[in-house]
Design an enzyme around this catalytic site. Structure first.
Site, PDB file in Angstrom:
ATOM      1  N   HIS A  18       0.844  -1.197   0.000  1.00 53.48           N
ATOM      2  CA  HIS A  18       0.000   0.000   0.000  1.00 53.48           C
ATOM      3  C   HIS A  18       0.875   1.240   0.000  1.00 53.48           C
ATOM      4  O   HIS A  18       2.116   1.154  -0.015  1.00 53.48           O
ATOM      5  CB  HIS A  18      -1.031  -0.028   1.135  1.00 53.48           C
ATOM      6  CG  HIS A  18      -0.462  -0.056   2.536  1.00 53.48           C
ATOM      7  ND1 HIS A  18       0.440   0.874   3.007  1.00 53.48           N
ATOM      8  CD2 HIS A  18      -0.687  -0.908   3.575  1.00 53.48           C
ATOM      9  CE1 HIS A  18       0.742   0.615   4.269  1.00 53.48           C
ATOM     10  NE2 HIS A  18       0.077  -0.480   4.641  1.00 53.48           N
ATOM     11  N   HIS A  21       3.850   1.436   2.456  1.00 48.54           N
ATOM     12  CA  HIS A  21       5.044   0.666   2.052  1.00 48.54           C
ATOM     13  C   HIS A  21       5.754   1.374   0.894  1.00 48.54           C
ATOM     14  O   HIS A  21       6.981   1.383   0.801  1.00 48.54           O
ATOM     15  CB  HIS A  21       4.674  -0.747   1.594  1.00 48.54           C
ATOM     16  CG  HIS A  21       3.848  -1.524   2.572  1.00 48.54           C
ATOM     17  ND1 HIS A  21       2.588  -1.974   2.283  1.00 48.54           N
ATOM     18  CD2 HIS A  21       4.101  -1.921   3.842  1.00 48.54           C
ATOM     19  CE1 HIS A  21       2.101  -2.637   3.321  1.00 48.54           C
ATOM     20  NE2 HIS A  21       2.998  -2.624   4.286  1.00 48.54           N
ATOM     21  N   CYS A 127       2.400 -11.263  20.399  1.00 42.56           N
ATOM     22  CA  CYS A 127       1.501 -10.602  19.440  1.00 42.56           C
ATOM     23  C   CYS A 127       1.929 -11.006  18.038  1.00 42.56           C
ATOM     24  O   CYS A 127       3.041 -10.682  17.607  1.00 42.56           O
ATOM     25  CB  CYS A 127       1.586  -9.081  19.599  1.00 42.56           C
ATOM     26  SG  CYS A 127       0.708  -8.216  18.269  1.00 42.56           S
ATOM     27  N   CYS A 130       2.792  -7.962  15.650  1.00 42.61           N
ATOM     28  CA  CYS A 130       4.177  -7.453  15.714  1.00 42.61           C
ATOM     29  C   CYS A 130       5.184  -8.571  15.505  1.00 42.61           C
ATOM     30  O   CYS A 130       6.361  -8.306  15.321  1.00 42.61           O
ATOM     31  CB  CYS A 130       4.474  -6.848  17.082  1.00 42.61           C
ATOM     32  SG  CYS A 130       3.502  -5.420  17.522  1.00 42.61           S
ATOM     33  N   CYS A 144      -2.224  -5.350  22.685  1.00 39.12           N
ATOM     34  CA  CYS A 144      -1.086  -4.679  22.050  1.00 39.12           C
ATOM     35  C   CYS A 144      -1.585  -3.354  21.478  1.00 39.12           C
ATOM     36  O   CYS A 144      -2.546  -3.341  20.705  1.00 39.12           O
ATOM     37  CB  CYS A 144      -0.531  -5.560  20.926  1.00 39.12           C
ATOM     38  SG  CYS A 144       0.578  -4.659  19.827  1.00 39.12           S
ATOM     39  N   HIS A 147      -1.821  -3.434  17.689  1.00 40.67           N
ATOM     40  CA  HIS A 147      -2.779  -4.385  17.081  1.00 40.67           C
ATOM     41  C   HIS A 147      -3.895  -4.700  18.068  1.00 40.67           C
ATOM     42  O   HIS A 147      -4.038  -5.859  18.507  1.00 40.67           O
ATOM     43  CB  HIS A 147      -2.052  -5.669  16.650  1.00 40.67           C
ATOM     44  CG  HIS A 147      -0.945  -5.417  15.685  1.00 40.67           C
ATOM     45  ND1 HIS A 147       0.367  -5.242  16.075  1.00 40.67           N
ATOM     46  CD2 HIS A 147      -0.957  -5.254  14.329  1.00 40.67           C
ATOM     47  CE1 HIS A 147       1.114  -5.004  15.000  1.00 40.67           C
ATOM     48  NE2 HIS A 147       0.336  -5.010  13.942  1.00 40.67           N
ATOM     49  N   LYS A 310      -5.551   5.644  10.453  1.00 44.15           N
ATOM     50  CA  LYS A 310      -4.483   4.659  10.343  1.00 44.15           C
ATOM     51  C   LYS A 310      -4.791   3.726   9.157  1.00 44.15           C
ATOM     52  O   LYS A 310      -5.945   3.348   8.948  1.00 44.15           O
ATOM     53  CB  LYS A 310      -4.483   3.856  11.658  1.00 44.15           C
ATOM     54  CG  LYS A 310      -3.380   2.873  11.770  1.00 44.15           C
ATOM     55  CD  LYS A 310      -3.457   2.111  13.085  1.00 44.15           C
ATOM     56  CE  LYS A 310      -2.551   0.896  12.946  1.00 44.15           C
ATOM     57  NZ  LYS A 310      -2.671  -0.080  13.978  1.00 44.15           N
ATOM     58  N   LYS A 313      -5.906  -3.093   7.688  1.00 44.09           N
ATOM     59  CA  LYS A 313      -6.612  -4.122   6.933  1.00 44.09           C
ATOM     60  C   LYS A 313      -8.068  -4.163   7.333  1.00 44.09           C
ATOM     61  O   LYS A 313      -8.958  -4.284   6.495  1.00 44.09           O
ATOM     62  CB  LYS A 313      -5.963  -5.480   7.232  1.00 44.09           C
ATOM     63  CG  LYS A 313      -5.411  -6.126   6.001  1.00 44.09           C
ATOM     64  CD  LYS A 313      -4.892  -7.503   6.298  1.00 44.09           C
ATOM     65  CE  LYS A 313      -5.008  -8.343   5.064  1.00 44.09           C
ATOM     66  NZ  LYS A 313      -4.605  -9.716   5.261  1.00 44.09           N
TER      67      LYS A 313
HETATM   68  N1  MSP Z   1       8.632  -7.705   8.069  1.00 39.80           N
HETATM   69  C1  MSP Z   1       8.841  -6.633   8.964  1.00 39.80           C
HETATM   70  C2  MSP Z   1      10.160  -5.956   8.689  1.00 39.80           C
HETATM   71  C3  MSP Z   1      11.358  -6.828   8.754  1.00 39.80           C
HETATM   72  S1  MSP Z   1      12.809  -5.982   8.323  1.00 39.80           S
HETATM   73  C4  MSP Z   1      14.023  -6.998   8.778  1.00 39.80           C
HETATM   74  C5  MSP Z   1       7.703  -5.633   8.808  1.00 39.80           C
HETATM   75  N2  MSP Z   1       7.049  -5.672   7.641  1.00 39.80           N
HETATM   76  S2  MSP Z   1       5.790  -4.765   7.224  1.00 39.80           S
HETATM   77  O1  MSP Z   1       5.257  -5.335   6.014  1.00 39.80           O
HETATM   78  O2  MSP Z   1       4.902  -4.632   8.317  1.00 39.80           O
HETATM   79  O3  MSP Z   1       6.403  -3.413   6.758  1.00 39.80           O
HETATM   80  C6  MSP Z   1       6.881  -2.526   7.667  1.00 39.80           C
HETATM   81  C7  MSP Z   1       7.368  -1.256   7.020  1.00 39.80           C
HETATM   82  O4  MSP Z   1       6.454  -0.749   6.028  1.00 39.80           O
HETATM   83  C8  MSP Z   1       7.418  -0.156   8.059  1.00 39.80           C
HETATM   84  O5  MSP Z   1       8.559  -0.210   8.855  1.00 39.80           O
HETATM   85  C9  MSP Z   1       7.396   1.056   7.184  1.00 39.80           C
HETATM   86  O6  MSP Z   1       8.679   1.229   6.637  1.00 39.80           O
HETATM   87  C10 MSP Z   1       6.416   0.655   6.083  1.00 39.80           C
HETATM   88  N3  MSP Z   1       5.061   1.087   6.404  1.00 39.80           N
HETATM   89  C11 MSP Z   1       3.979   0.301   6.702  1.00 39.80           C
HETATM   90  N4  MSP Z   1       2.893   1.101   6.892  1.00 39.80           N
HETATM   91  C12 MSP Z   1       3.253   2.392   6.740  1.00 39.80           C
HETATM   92  C13 MSP Z   1       2.578   3.613   6.787  1.00 39.80           C
HETATM   93  N5  MSP Z   1       1.292   3.699   7.061  1.00 39.80           N
HETATM   94  N6  MSP Z   1       3.295   4.739   6.553  1.00 39.80           N
HETATM   95  C14 MSP Z   1       4.632   4.705   6.259  1.00 39.80           C
HETATM   96  N7  MSP Z   1       5.305   3.557   6.219  1.00 39.80           N
HETATM   97  C15 MSP Z   1       4.653   2.389   6.448  1.00 39.80           C
HETATM   98  O7  MSP Z   1       7.495  -4.862   9.713  1.00 39.80           O
END
Ligand code: MSP
Length: 542
Positions: A18, A21, A127, A130, A144, A147, A310, A313
């Site tokens: 999304h 990311h 959790c 996380c 949490c 979550h 926020k 999902k």
């Molecule tokens: N898999 C772990 C990371 C492991 S790294 C060794 C994880 N993955 S995640 O799919 O949840 O992606 C996390 C990252 O996506 C966040 O740290 C951030 O960089 C990015 N983001 C997810 N949602 C976001 C927003 N709403 N806004 C900005 N960045 C976001 O955690």
């Protein structure tokens, strides 16, 4: 030539990418592109975090039961999305790949030899959101806080533990005042306080019978490696740890781990401690002087909400970054993401704000300048770059002021370079758009003002020579902006070079410092065809 190694977090495949990311990935992409332009041997990697229980839960929810097939499909979806968006990653790691397993085993064994792994019983809450154990103090209303919709699992089982607490003093040194290991400053304080007050040993395995996925602990198949311990190692395995020592030694340590603010404890505390431990037994992790090769920096950014909410999902409000390609092109989205948030802070994504920045910042301010400069030059100078004394770059505008083309651009160049060096693409854009003060009149607003103040379209009848100087200065500025913006808006930058009559590839092959010299445009050279860089989105056209 130096090397530059930059990473994004590897993403869980329980969902599709999304806009949040995309934010992390686009920042990393822009920084990687900047370093390539500077001639650095650049390695930019991203990938997917696959040994996670939440992936299994998502598969089950989707009514599927073949995990390998599910992971393949989802990893491909992530890979394809980034490629569709033009993300220039050099490698894409999946933590289910054999190359990753090889490195994880090597690393586990090195930590074990250090005596930092011991057996114990974990009793407490977990959790899956996380993928982390939670202490009572971290909970809000017994849930949490990140979550609240997920039930915590109560776990009591035999695990392997990592002596994280033994690294407390060494970690605190990493966060000493003035250190840039954790950026921004506010996060450095946050992690310092956490390590100072709460650092405890951490369980780094789960019983294989209770978790359906995960890499088996070397020598004890009844246990699986904790997903974060395995996931963090992607940063090493993707550049050859465990499979290609030469490549690993070329790129490791990472120059920058780019992460969201949600995962700094793992990156700024657990990860360096893991490396310190393994380095005691693995020479690949130490430099010639015996110092541990830690990453140079972890830079954490803030989070995007969507229309103030926020991204979640359960709310179903995730926005697919590809949605905007047909109306705006992805470069405009890149611009928006990087401009809208002051890097490190939180911000909001809204379609209205995107539309408004598209038409004002991009269309009216920037696109218009490029279009006017090229169209007027074509019209008044028969399709050519106007004759001008390329050394004479300061133009009198009126009695009080001059427009200092070269001096102004040099100042912007310095501001742009320093912003890129601090990973602050937001400040790169601010420097270009605002201009840099009263006398150094060369930012976009200033360049537009030059047109208004000198009115070349009127002046051309009386003093074509002066108009030639003005338009030359504007065209040359536009060329510099195309360079500054290349890492952030690569497609737009290419279009600008083409409209200026330059071959983008040839131009960029000059390299940053050679390319950014006043006089790159040759008077008399044939200009390309001007066309709007940011046309009105079709839906809006009447
Ligand atoms: N898999 C772990 C990371 C492991 S790294 C060794 C994880 N993955 S995640 O799919 O949840 O992606 C996390 C990252 O996506 C966040 O740290 C951030 O960089 C990015 N983001 C997810 N949602 C976001 C927003 N709403 N806004 C900005 N960045 C976001 O955690």
């Amino acid at each position: 030539m130096s090397k530059y190694y930059i990473t994004t977090p590897i993403y869980y495949v329980n969902d599709r990418p999304h806009i949040g990311h995309a934010y992390t990935t686009v920042v990393a992409d822009a920084l990687a592109r900047y370093h390539r332009l500077r001639g650095d041997a650049t390695c930019f990697v991203t990938g997917t975090d696959e040994n996670s229980q939440k992936n299994v839960q998502a598969m089950e929810k989707a009514g599927q039961n073949d995990l390998t097939a599910y992971l393949d499909t989802m990893a491909t979806a992530w890979y394809d999305t980034w490629r569709e968006l033009g993300i220039s990653f050099d490698d894409f790691i999946r933590t289910t790949q054999p190359r990753h397993l090889a490195g994880v085993e090597r690393f586990w064994n090195a930590v074990k030899e250090s005596g930092d792994i011991y057996e114990g019983t974990y009793e407490g809450l977990y959790c899956t959101g996380c993928e982390a154990f939670k202490t009572e103090t971290e909970l809000v209303n017994d849930r949490c806080p990140l979550h609240p919709n997920k039930d915590l699992e109560r776990i009591k089982e035999k695990n392997y533990f990592f002596k994280l607490s033994a690294y407390r003093e060494q970690l605190l040194k990493l966060y000493a005042p003035g250190s840039k290991f954790v950026m921004p400053e506010s996060r450095r304080h946050e992690i310092h306080n956490y390590v100072d007050e709460h650092l405890a040993d951490v369980s780094i395995s789960r019983e294989a019978k209770s978790v359906p996925v995960g890499i088996p602990v070397p020598g004890d198949a009844s246990q699986r490696i904790y997903v974060w311990f395995d996931a963090l190692l992607n940063y090493m395995t993707v550049v050859g740890y465990g499979t290609d020592e030469a490549k690993f030694s070329t790129f490791w340590p990472a120059n920058l781990h780019l992460v969201g603010k949600d995962i700094i404890k793992f990156h700024c505390a657990l990860w360096p401690a893991m490396i310190m431990s393994a380095a005691k037994n693995d020479p690949l992790l130490r430099d010639a002087d015996g110092a541990v090769k830690l990453p140079d920096q972890v830079h954490a950014h803030g989070f995007f909400t969507i229309d103030g909410q926020k991204i979640s999902k359960s709310l179903g409000n995730a926005v697919d970054p590809r949605e905007f390609i047909p109306s705006y092109g992805f470069d405009a989205v890149r611009y928006f993401l990087l401009r809208e948030i002051s890097f490190g802070e939180d911000g909001d994504f809204s379609r209205e704000r995107l539309a408004s920045r598209y038409s004002s910042d991009l269309g009216n301010t920037f696109g218009n300048l490029v279009n006017r400069a090229i169209s007027m030059s074509k019209k008044y100078f028969a399709g050519h770059v106007p004759p001008a004394d390329t050394n004479e770059a300061a133009l009198p505008v009126n009695e009080q002021s001059v427009w200092d083309g070269k001096g102004g651009l040099d100042a912007i160049k310095r501001a742009v370079e320093s912003a890129y060096a601090d990973n602050r693409c937001d400040l790169v854009l601010a420097a270009i758009w605002d201009g840099v003060g009263q006398t150094r009149r060369s930012g976009l607003f200033q360049a537009n003002k030059l047109v208004e103040e000198t009115q070349p379209f009127k002046l051309v009848k009386e003093d074509p020579e002066a108009v030639g100087e003005i338009l030359y200065a504007l065209l040359e500025s536009v060329r510099w902006y195309a360079w500054f913006l290349q890492p952030i808006m690569p497609q737009i930058s290419t279009k600008i070079f083409e409209q200026l009559g330059l071959n983008a590839q040839e131009e960029l092959s000059k390299g940053w410092d050679q390319g950014l010299k006043w006089g790159g445009l040759k008077p008399g050279a044939v200009l390309g065809e001007p066309s709007p860089l940011f046309p009105r989105p079709e839906a809006e056209q009447v």
